[in-house]
Design a protein around this motif. Structure first.
Motif, PDB file in Angstrom:
ATOM      1  N   GLU A   1       0.840  -1.197   0.000  1.00  0.00           N
ATOM      2  CA  GLU A   1       0.000   0.000   0.000  1.00  0.00           C
ATOM      3  C   GLU A   1       0.874   1.246   0.000  1.00  0.00           C
ATOM      4  OE1 GLU A   1      -2.393   0.135   3.476  1.00  0.00           O
ATOM      5  OE2 GLU A   1      -0.775  -0.414   4.832  1.00  0.00           O
ATOM      6  N   LYS A   2       0.205   2.375  -0.214  1.00  0.00           N
ATOM      7  CA  LYS A   2       0.912   3.644  -0.244  1.00  0.00           C
ATOM      8  C   LYS A   2       0.575   4.418   1.015  1.00  0.00           C
ATOM      9  CE  LYS A   2       2.036   7.339  -3.517  1.00  0.00           C
ATOM     10  NZ  LYS A   2       1.712   7.917  -4.847  1.00  0.00           N
ATOM     11  N   ILE A   3       1.601   4.768   1.804  1.00  0.00           N
ATOM     12  CA  ILE A   3       1.421   5.508   3.044  1.00  0.00           C
ATOM     13  C   ILE A   3       2.313   6.742   3.002  1.00  0.00           C
ATOM     14  CG2 ILE A   3       1.663   5.467   5.561  1.00  0.00           C
ATOM     15  CD1 ILE A   3       1.173   2.491   5.495  1.00  0.00           C
ATOM     16  N   ALA A   4       1.710   7.902   3.179  1.00  0.00           N
ATOM     17  CA  ALA A   4       2.452   9.166   3.182  1.00  0.00           C
ATOM     18  C   ALA A   4       3.326   9.311   1.942  1.00  0.00           C
ATOM     19  CB  ALA A   4       3.305   9.280   4.452  1.00  0.00           C
ATOM     20  N   GLY A   5       2.792   8.911   0.814  1.00  0.00           N
ATOM     21  CA  GLY A   5       3.501   9.068  -0.451  1.00  0.00           C
ATOM     22  C   GLY A   5       4.532   8.002  -0.733  1.00  0.00           C
ATOM     23  N   GLU A   6       4.684   7.000   0.146  1.00  0.00           N
ATOM     24  CA  GLU A   6       5.696   5.966  -0.036  1.00  0.00           C
ATOM     25  C   GLU A   6       5.025   4.598  -0.054  1.00  0.00           C
ATOM     26  OE1 GLU A   6       9.977   4.681   1.909  1.00  0.00           O
ATOM     27  OE2 GLU A   6       8.393   5.393   3.239  1.00  0.00           O
ATOM     28  N   HIS A   7       5.447   3.759  -0.993  1.00  0.00           N
ATOM     29  CA  HIS A   7       4.903   2.413  -1.059  1.00  0.00           C
ATOM     30  C   HIS A   7       5.615   1.525  -0.045  1.00  0.00           C
ATOM     31  CE1 HIS A   7       3.295   3.748  -4.991  1.00  0.00           C
ATOM     32  NE2 HIS A   7       2.353   2.871  -4.718  1.00  0.00           N
ATOM     33  N   VAL A   8       4.834   0.781   0.691  1.00  0.00           N
ATOM     34  CA  VAL A   8       5.389  -0.113   1.713  1.00  0.00           C
ATOM     35  C   VAL A   8       4.801  -1.503   1.506  1.00  0.00           C
ATOM     36  CG1 VAL A   8       5.708   1.732   3.403  1.00  0.00           C
ATOM     37  CG2 VAL A   8       3.562   0.458   3.375  1.00  0.00           C
ATOM     38  N   VAL A   9       5.499  -2.483   2.058  1.00  0.00           N
ATOM     39  CA  VAL A   9       5.049  -3.867   1.996  1.00  0.00           C
ATOM     40  C   VAL A   9       4.918  -4.387   3.425  1.00  0.00           C
ATOM     41  CG1 VAL A   9       7.427  -4.709   1.771  1.00  0.00           C
ATOM     42  CG2 VAL A   9       5.518  -6.176   1.098  1.00  0.00           C
ATOM     43  N   GLU A  10       3.863  -5.098   3.703  1.00  0.00           N
ATOM     44  CA  GLU A  10       3.635  -5.667   5.032  1.00  0.00           C
ATOM     45  C   GLU A  10       3.927  -7.158   4.990  1.00  0.00           C
ATOM     46  OE1 GLU A  10       0.147  -4.961   8.118  1.00  0.00           O
ATOM     47  OE2 GLU A  10      -0.403  -6.544   6.700  1.00  0.00           O
ATOM     48  N   LEU A  11       4.730  -7.625   5.984  1.00  0.00           N
ATOM     49  CA  LEU A  11       5.071  -9.042   6.100  1.00  0.00           C
ATOM     50  C   LEU A  11       4.453  -9.606   7.368  1.00  0.00           C
ATOM     51  CD1 LEU A  11       8.912  -8.974   5.234  1.00  0.00           C
ATOM     52  CD2 LEU A  11       6.952  -9.099   3.676  1.00  0.00           C
ATOM     53  N   GLU A  12       4.068 -10.867   7.323  1.00  0.00           N
ATOM     54  CA  GLU A  12       3.532 -11.559   8.494  1.00  0.00           C
ATOM     55  C   GLU A  12       4.314 -12.847   8.699  1.00  0.00           C
ATOM     56  OE1 GLU A  12      -0.613 -13.581  10.173  1.00  0.00           O
ATOM     57  OE2 GLU A  12      -0.639 -12.381   8.347  1.00  0.00           O
ATOM     58  N   ASP A  13       4.938 -13.002   9.918  1.00  0.00           N
ATOM     59  CA  ASP A  13       5.747 -14.195  10.163  1.00  0.00           C
ATOM     60  C   ASP A  13       4.892 -15.348  10.683  1.00  0.00           C
ATOM     61  OD1 ASP A  13       5.253 -13.744  12.848  1.00  0.00           O
ATOM     62  OD2 ASP A  13       7.284 -13.099  13.335  1.00  0.00           O
ATOM     63  N   GLY A  14       5.529 -16.432  11.008  1.00  0.00           N
ATOM     64  CA  GLY A  14       4.819 -17.631  11.445  1.00  0.00           C
ATOM     65  C   GLY A  14       4.080 -17.475  12.747  1.00  0.00           C
ATOM     66  N   ARG A  15       4.399 -16.433  13.537  1.00  0.00           N
ATOM     67  CA  ARG A  15       3.691 -16.197  14.811  1.00  0.00           C
ATOM     68  C   ARG A  15       2.628 -15.113  14.660  1.00  0.00           C
ATOM     69  NH1 ARG A  15       9.059 -16.456  16.076  1.00  0.00           N
ATOM     70  NH2 ARG A  15       9.189 -14.182  16.284  1.00  0.00           N
ATOM     71  N   SER A  16       2.303 -14.806  13.417  1.00  0.00           N
ATOM     72  CA  SER A  16       1.283 -13.807  13.078  1.00  0.00           C
ATOM     73  C   SER A  16       1.696 -12.384  13.420  1.00  0.00           C
ATOM     74  CB  SER A  16      -0.061 -14.131  13.763  1.00  0.00           C
ATOM     75  OG  SER A  16      -0.546 -15.383  13.308  1.00  0.00           O
ATOM     76  N   ALA A  17       2.992 -12.188  13.692  1.00  0.00           N
ATOM     77  CA  ALA A  17       3.489 -10.826  13.903  1.00  0.00           C
ATOM     78  C   ALA A  17       3.639 -10.153  12.540  1.00  0.00           C
ATOM     79  CB  ALA A  17       4.833 -10.859  14.628  1.00  0.00           C
ATOM     80  N   ARG A  18       3.278  -8.886  12.506  1.00  0.00           N
ATOM     81  CA  ARG A  18       3.330  -8.159  11.241  1.00  0.00           C
ATOM     82  C   ARG A  18       4.245  -6.952  11.350  1.00  0.00           C
ATOM     83  NH1 ARG A  18      -2.553  -8.185   8.194  1.00  0.00           N
ATOM     84  NH2 ARG A  18      -2.984 -10.438   8.403  1.00  0.00           N
ATOM     85  N   ARG A  19       5.023  -6.733  10.283  1.00  0.00           N
ATOM     86  CA  ARG A  19       5.870  -5.541  10.232  1.00  0.00           C
ATOM     87  C   ARG A  19       5.820  -4.962   8.825  1.00  0.00           C
ATOM     88  NH1 ARG A  19      11.652  -6.206  13.081  1.00  0.00           N
ATOM     89  NH2 ARG A  19      11.656  -4.017  12.406  1.00  0.00           N
ATOM     90  N   THR A  20       6.013  -3.671   8.756  1.00  0.00           N
ATOM     91  CA  THR A  20       5.936  -2.963   7.481  1.00  0.00           C
ATOM     92  C   THR A  20       7.303  -2.397   7.123  1.00  0.00           C
ATOM     93  OG1 THR A  20       3.630  -2.375   7.863  1.00  0.00           O
ATOM     94  CG2 THR A  20       4.811  -1.072   6.245  1.00  0.00           C
ATOM     95  N   PHE A  21       7.708  -2.536   5.856  1.00  0.00           N
ATOM     96  CA  PHE A  21       9.006  -2.072   5.378  1.00  0.00           C
ATOM     97  C   PHE A  21       8.815  -1.313   4.063  1.00  0.00           C
ATOM     98  CE2 PHE A  21       9.642  -6.058   7.651  1.00  0.00           C
ATOM     99  CZ  PHE A  21      10.588  -5.704   8.611  1.00  0.00           C
ATOM    100  N   PRO A  22       9.731  -0.389   3.758  1.00  0.00           N
ATOM    101  CA  PRO A  22       9.655   0.302   2.465  1.00  0.00           C
ATOM    102  C   PRO A  22       9.799  -0.685   1.315  1.00  0.00           C
ATOM    103  CG  PRO A  22      11.131   1.464   3.970  1.00  0.00           C
ATOM    104  CD  PRO A  22      10.835   0.138   4.609  1.00  0.00           C
ATOM    105  N   LEU A  23       8.993  -0.530   0.312  1.00  0.00           N
ATOM    106  CA  LEU A  23       9.069  -1.397  -0.860  1.00  0.00           C
ATOM    107  C   LEU A  23      10.309  -1.037  -1.666  1.00  0.00           C
ATOM    108  CD1 LEU A  23       7.286  -3.574  -2.338  1.00  0.00           C
ATOM    109  CD2 LEU A  23       6.496  -1.706  -3.788  1.00  0.00           C
ATOM    110  N   GLY A  24      11.034  -2.046  -2.151  1.00  0.00           N
ATOM    111  CA  GLY A  24      12.220  -1.789  -2.952  1.00  0.00           C
ATOM    112  C   GLY A  24      13.334  -2.771  -2.633  1.00  0.00           C
TER     113      GLY A  24
END
Length: 298
Positions: free
Chosen positions: A60-83
């Motif tokens: 998704e696009k947040i504050a003008g920057e595209h980010v990607v959200e990852l979900e690990d095996g424990r259902s924890a989620r983190r967001t990182f800049p796409l690229g």
């Protein structure tokens, strides 16, 4: 006399002859080039700087920057800049925005709202028929439902009024596979048309093979939404005044003779683009009649 080995022979220069040269030393491994990979949902990647590994849940696009959200095996989620900065199977990748899914082309609709069948040939006419009172009724039905009628093989015929309806139905001889759908004007309790409709339904073969429906308007003109001709509502025309003449006068259009009436109706009809420009009290009845006469007799 044997030559004394030079220092360069005994101690090879691993760094090359010129430490200031721009070319990389031959023994250095090249940094792996990251390949571009679309960030598809459920693709498992590792964020290299943190080691966080998970499946892609969204981009998704947040504050003008595209980010990607990852979900690990424990259902924890983190967001990182796409690229750049991600790895798949230990190899660097550059995540890119996934290509949008190709959408199926929108289905073309006919004026009646049904699916338009491109290039379809008219079906051979059925024995069943739809009858309407006059020319204007027939023209309005053909403009909005003409495509459906051609596909179904239904012919629309004019009655030139409902006064002789009983005799016309007797002559037609309705039966299974030879049905009649009849649309009449001003079909309201106590009207002449309602009495005629009741007589029709008493005829032999009529029950189950004849359907008489109507709209509440004195003339089919009033079934066109008044906003299409710039009116808030169709005017009330007093008894003794032809409703067509009175309607044209209210619109400020010529209304002196038959030619004026014909031209006026064509102006009204030209404003009708689809079933949405016709009152539901008419469009619903037409749909019912088409369904009735296209029922498979088997």
């Amino acid at each position: 006399m044997s030559r004394v080995p030079a220092a360069s022979d005994r101690f090879p220069d691993r760094y090359g002859p010129d430490v200031l040269s721009s070319g990389p030393p031959a023994h250095h491994r090249r940094r792996p080039v990251a390949r571009e990979v679309p960030a598809r949902r459920d693709l498992v990647v590792e964020e290299a700087s943190t080691g966080f590994t998970g499946a892609i849940t969204r981009v998704e696009k947040i504050a003008g920057e595209h980010v990607v959200e990852l979900e690990d095996g424990r259902s924890a989620r983190r967001t990182f800049p796409l690229g750049p900065g991600f790895m798949i199977d230990g190899k660097p990748v550059l995540l890119t925005r996934p290509a949008p899914r190709a959408q199926a082309p929108a289905r073309k609709r006919s004026a009646s709202g049904s699916v338009f069948v491109e290039g379809a040939r008219a079906r051979t006419a059925r024995a069943s028929r739809i009858w309407v009172e006059g020319t204007h009724d027939a023209e309005l039905v053909q403009k909005v439902w003409g495509h459906d009628l051609r596909i179904e093989g239904i012919v629309v015929e004019q009655l030139e009024g409902a006064d002789n309806l009983v005799e016309r139905v007797q002559a037609f001889g309705p039966s299974a596979g030879r049905r009649l759908g009849i649309l009449v004007d001003h079909l309201v309790p106590g009207s002449k048309e309602s009495r005629i409709a009741a007589e029709v339904m008493k005829l032999p073969g009529a029950r189950g093979n004849v359907e008489v429906l109507g709209h509440p308007y004195v003339d089919v003109w009033q079934a066109v939404r008044p906003a299409r001709v710039g009116l808030r509502e169709w005017p009330h025309i007093p008894k003794g005044t032809d409703i067509k003449v009175g309607s044209l006068a209210a619109l400020g259009w010529p209304h002196e003779d038959t030619a004026d009436i014909g031209i006026g109706w064509q102006r009204i009809l030209s404003t009708v683009r689809s079933y949405a420009d016709v009152e539901p009290s008419l469009s619903g009845r037409i749909e019912e009649l088409i369904d009735f006469v296209t029922v498979d007799p088997s």
